[in-house]
Design an enzyme around this catalytic site. Structure first.
Site, PDB file in Angstrom:
ATOM      1  N   HIS B 251       0.865  -1.175   0.000  1.00  0.00           N
ATOM      2  CA  HIS B 251       0.000   0.000   0.000  1.00  0.00           C
ATOM      3  C   HIS B 251       0.900   1.223   0.000  1.00  0.00           C
ATOM      4  O   HIS B 251       1.852   1.291   0.767  1.00  0.00           O
ATOM      5  CB  HIS B 251      -0.888  -0.017   1.250  1.00  0.00           C
ATOM      6  CG  HIS B 251      -2.011   0.971   1.202  1.00  0.00           C
ATOM      7  ND1 HIS B 251      -1.805   2.318   1.261  1.00  0.00           N
ATOM      8  CD2 HIS B 251      -3.357   0.806   1.081  1.00  0.00           C
ATOM      9  CE1 HIS B 251      -2.978   2.939   1.194  1.00  0.00           C
ATOM     10  NE2 HIS B 251      -3.930   2.038   1.084  1.00  0.00           N
ATOM     11  N   ARG B 271      -6.521  10.420  -0.380  1.00  0.00           N
ATOM     12  CA  ARG B 271      -6.299  10.886  -1.750  1.00  0.00           C
ATOM     13  C   ARG B 271      -7.614  11.005  -2.520  1.00  0.00           C
ATOM     14  O   ARG B 271      -7.809  11.933  -3.283  1.00  0.00           O
ATOM     15  CB  ARG B 271      -5.319   9.950  -2.464  1.00  0.00           C
ATOM     16  CG  ARG B 271      -3.872  10.182  -2.035  1.00  0.00           C
ATOM     17  CD  ARG B 271      -2.942   9.096  -2.557  1.00  0.00           C
ATOM     18  NE  ARG B 271      -3.090   7.863  -1.788  1.00  0.00           N
ATOM     19  CZ  ARG B 271      -3.141   6.645  -2.312  1.00  0.00           C
ATOM     20  NH1 ARG B 271      -3.032   6.487  -3.608  1.00  0.00           N
ATOM     21  NH2 ARG B 271      -3.288   5.587  -1.538  1.00  0.00           N
TER      22      ARG B 271
END
Lengths: 255, 638
Positions: B251, B271
């Site tokens: 990740h 994000r």
């Protein structure tokens, strides 16, 4: 890196004692890191419960210098430079071994609350709810089941005899969550809390709210509104007092 | 050893694992009338699923009505670089919405749209806002909802029989160490209870593996102590196959500071909701890393990327939302180039882009996590983030519809199963995966029980062997033996350094030499302290699984001489269309892992036809493209 003095309760249901350890501590560590270092270097069989190490699973509840908290969220820099750190298991539940306790009380109480009752006329995909309405229940669904509120609650802390009749703050917020769920088909959640869960035992000292790592306003947003709304049918002097102190009646009427 | 050393229990279906997939499987098996046991390595409700933050991807079309299962399918295949098992991805995309809606009937409370439907958020690799979510604690909502559904089924059984556990029992803090087989079919499972070290034998014709992943073999990981590859190892030892173990998802955004939380996840929602990545020079470097295959889908200027948040129909998404493998590699490159943050990551910033109250509302647990663990207020300053081992795409090879492995009676769902995500999983596809295939695993395990006339008996010699193996490391005096924690730390370091995010043949070969040494050392691991809740003993048992799974990962990573998704080879940097046709299959042979190649199942033309030819040309071989052209010519109706 420094060396710090730790005292950790070791033992089981037959008894035990605080054991002294000197252990390395590095910048940025939390108490759980130190317990893990003890396991890796000095006490491989030291029993501790943990999973996520990020305050999301609620497994590593214990008492640190007598204060209930999560081991993974208690930073070492919150102690004085020479302060001894004492770690003991939570007190309200029976010890299994070292820092691990038998929390099955909570799972038994969870089974006693009637589950969410889906509305009969809605099929999956047809549920419509407004954000403002789900938010009230969502606050309670933040609960990570660390059971620190249960541990701190003086109704059952050191009062084994009350456990049978008292579900505890964790399950009062469960009751409130279902009561405030916009589509729950039952309408007896408050009465159930009063009659079956022992809501009346609570005298709103807010210890549960203070200890909640998720900052859920257990007393103000769940317990007091539940107590208030049953008062119509059942007189509860503490609720009456609560209304006077917190002026919930005025808040309610402004809505 | 005598009979009192073991508790014998009989069930129809035993589900190993109490995360999302396991709980959903158990619900389905119980609804089918089967006596079902749930084996939970931790307490009930603590599974790793609670760590999932962003949401569950399902093409419900609530936020954008253009969304449907075909768009979701294409995003999933694209994210997996066309290596996914097409049928799993198809079932997943088609069934995810039903599985989400069903949760509402169990009492789940997702965030809502203005018209009262389930709200859906943007996420990396998803063309439309698709993730059903509850703030950034969606995994917790999922676990609690399934947990409460299980309690409600137990209440029904209690009302009927006076026994909550008449048909559905949860064995908390219980670990399975071996599967029991008879004539090559599942006959049961053997394990121990942490509380007192009591051994348990579950006699059952069907077992569902739902044990999650393998991340604990790596030093920097978002995974908890439970993620030791138990299901992967149990399956292999029982004779099942693992597929594509080389694909591990790092990740892109784990915490990098302080050291004690290194690896803990920072949700991709940061994000999705507007957070941007910057290097030490303040540059939004992701614009420099848009790969050729994604050029058409992503914004090439900051202005367009920023406009997308408010007008997604007329602008392309910013490259911060590329699939996770791309972002992780980009961060890795920036840090290597000397443009990293003070603690070896990059900056992830929401503070200059969103109002504090919006940040706290949309990302409450990130705000909380950074405040409490790192003393950082994300409404005021950027976070420091870097890649962390998060998810294994590889896993047990299963039949897509039934989730059954090569071993009759052995099913697998969720992270432990392989194929669904190809070489890289999109964020949000895990929670929906475990609901879709958890349900299928429970359903087909129940069906298998119905079709099994005679319940296979467990051989006493197998039970004795499993018990002896489990007890080997436990001794009065551990002096002179290997410390399990030391072996674990060294293994984690080796996997991180040599089988990590960027790989090379010589390093992988070195890793395999080291893994062979670990295998030898396992025999001399010793722990004192008795059978009662003894973490050292439990780790000594888990280590066997960690080592065999590490061997599978390293072998497959050495074999695949290309870079694709969660497998990046420094010495073979390009994606090779010929490798797209090959799955790597691991199985146990003797005391080691053997590897063979197997063709990837061919995507049928009706699914292949969902993609533009120009996009297929980026992934398929010349021969495959010619065949595609031929078949579309035949089917003029398209």
């Amino acid at each position: 890196m420094t060396t710090r003095h730790f005292r950790v309760w070791r033992g089981d249901d037959q008894g035990g004692a605080l054991t002294d350890y000197d252990v390395e501590v590095n910048e940025g560590e939390v108490v759980l890191d130190i317990v893990h270092r003890l396991q890796a270097t000095q006490a491989p069989d030291l029993a501790v419960r943990w999973n996520c190490k990020a305050g999301k699973c609620g497994s590593c509840s214990a008492e640190i210098n007598g204060k209930p908290g999560l081991l993974c969220m208690t930073r070492m820099n919150t102690f004085g430079p020479d302060e001894t750190v004492t770690v003991t298991p939570v007190r309200t539940f029976p010890v299994m071994r070292d820092l691990v306790t038998d929390v099955s009380f909570n799972y038994e109480k969870a089974r006693e609350i009637p589950a969410f009752a889906p509305p009969a006329d809605l099929k999956p995909g047809e549920y419509r709810m407004q954000q403002v309405d789900v938010e009230r229940s969502q606050e309670f669904r933040k609960c990570i089941e660390c059971f620190l509120c249960q541990n701190t609650c003086h109704v059952i802390r050191d009062h084994e005899e009350n456990k049978a009749a008292f579900a505890g703050p964790r399950f009062f917020i469960r009751a409130a969550e279902l009561d405030m769920h916009p589509l729950d088909a039952r309408d007896d959640r408050k009465e159930f809390a009063q009659e079956e869960q022992g809501l009346g035992f609570c005298n709103i000292t807010k210890c549960c709210t203070e200890v909640c790592p998720e900052h859920i306003k257990i007393t103000d947003n769940a317990i007091i509104p539940m107590k208030e709304r049953v008062v119509d049918r059942k007189y509860d002097p503490l609720t009456w007092l609560g209304r006077k102190i917190f002026r919930r009646d005025q808040l309610e009427s402004q809505k | 050893m005598t009979d009192k050393d073991i508790t014998r229990l009989s069930y129809d279906v035993v589900v190993i694992g109490a995360g999302g997939a396991g709980l959903r499987a158990a619900i389905e098996a119980r609804l089918a009338g089967k006596k079902t046991a749930i084996i939970s390595k931790s307490l009930f409700g603590k599974a790793h699923t609670v760590m999932a933050e962003g949401g569950a991807a399902a093409a419900m079309g609530n936020a954008n009505s253009n969304d449907n299962w075909m768009v979701h399918y294409k995003d999933t295949i694209r994210g997996g670089k066309f290596l996914n098992h097409y049928r799993m991805a198809e079932l997943h995309a088609k069934e995810a919405p039903e599985r989400i809606w069903e949760l509402e009937t169990y009492g789940a409370l997702f965030d809502r749209t203005k018209d009262g439907k389930i709200s859906q958020r943007n996420f990396g690799g998803h063309e439309y806002p698709r993730l059903a979510h509850v703030g950034d604690r969606t995994g917790l909502e999922l676990i609690r909802t399934l947990q409460q559904k299980i309690v409600s089924l137990q209440q029904e059984d209690f009302a009927e029989s006076g026994d909550y556990e008449a048909r559905l029992a949860v064995f908390a803090e219980t670990t399975i160490t071996e599967l029991m087989l008879t004539d090559g079919k599942v006959a049961g499972a053997f394990g121990y209870r942490r509380e007192d070290g009591q051994f348990l034998l579950f006699e059952a014709p069907a077992v569902v593996l739902a044990t999650g992943g393998v991340g604990k073999s790596f030093k920097v990981t978002s995974n908890s102590w439970e993620y030791t590859g138990d299901g992967h190892a149990l399956a292999m030892r029982a004779g099942a196959n693992l597929v594509n173990m080389e694909f591990l998802q790092f990740h892109p955004t784990g915490m990098v500071w302080p050291p004690s939380v290194k690896g803990i996840l920072v949700t991709e929602s940061v994000r999705g909701d507007g957070g941007v990545l910057r290097n030490s020079e303040g540059r939004r470097f992701m614009f420099d890393y848009i790969p050729e295959v994604f050029k058409a889908q992503y914004a090439t200027t900051e202005e367009e990327g920023d406009r997308w948040y408010t007008d997604p129909d007329n602008n392309k998404r910013p490259p911060e939302l590329l699939p996770r493998d791309e972002v992780a590699r980009a961060i890795n490159s920036e840090v290597k180039a000397g443009r990293g943050s003070p603690h070896g990551g990059v900056f992830l910033d929401v503070s200059t882009r969103m109002k504090p109250e919006v940040i706290i509302k949309r990302l409450p647990s990130m705000h909380h996590q950074f405040k409490e663990l790192a003393d950082v207020d994300i409404t005021k300053e950027p976070m420091e983030v870097g890649p962390t081992c998060h998810y294994v795409m590889g896993g047990v090879e299963v039949d897509p519809d039934s989730t059954q492995s090569a071993v009759p009676g052995l099913f697998a769902a969720g992270e432990v199963a392989g194929g669904m995500h190809g070489s890289n999983r999109l964020g949000g596809n895990s929670l929906s995966d475990l609901l879709v295939f958890g349900k299928r695993a429970g359903e087909y395990a129940a069906l298998y029980v119905d079709q099994t006339a005679e319940r296979p008996a467990v051989a006493q010699s197998d039970v004795d062997a499993a018990m002896a193996k489990a007890l080997t490391p436990l001794v009065e005096d551990a002096e002179g033996g290997e410390n399990p924690y030391t072996v674990q730390h060294e293994l984690q370091q080796v996997m991180n350094d040599l089988v990590g995010i960027i790989r090379r043949a010589d390093e992988l070969e070195e890793a395999l030499v080291k893994i062979a040494e670990f295998k030898k050392r396992l025999a001399s691991v010793r722990v004192g302290g008795g059978r009662k809740y003894n973490p050292g003993w439990h780790l000594a048992i888990d280590l066997h699984n960690m080592v065999v799974v590490s061997e599978a990962i390293a072998k497959a990573a050495l074999e695949r001489t290309e870079s694709r998704g969660g497998h990046t080879r420094d010495d073979h940097g390009k994606m090779d269309p010929n490798w797209r046709k090959i799955n790597l299959i691991c199985s146990v042979q003797g005391d080691g892992v053997s590897l063979r190649r197997q063709p990837v199942p061919t995507m049928p033309i009706e699914l292949l036809g969902l993609f533009d030819r120009s996009e297929l040309a980026k992934y398929l071989t010349e021969d495959e493209l010619a065949a595609f052209d031929e078949s579309t010519k035949d089917g003029e109706k398209e």
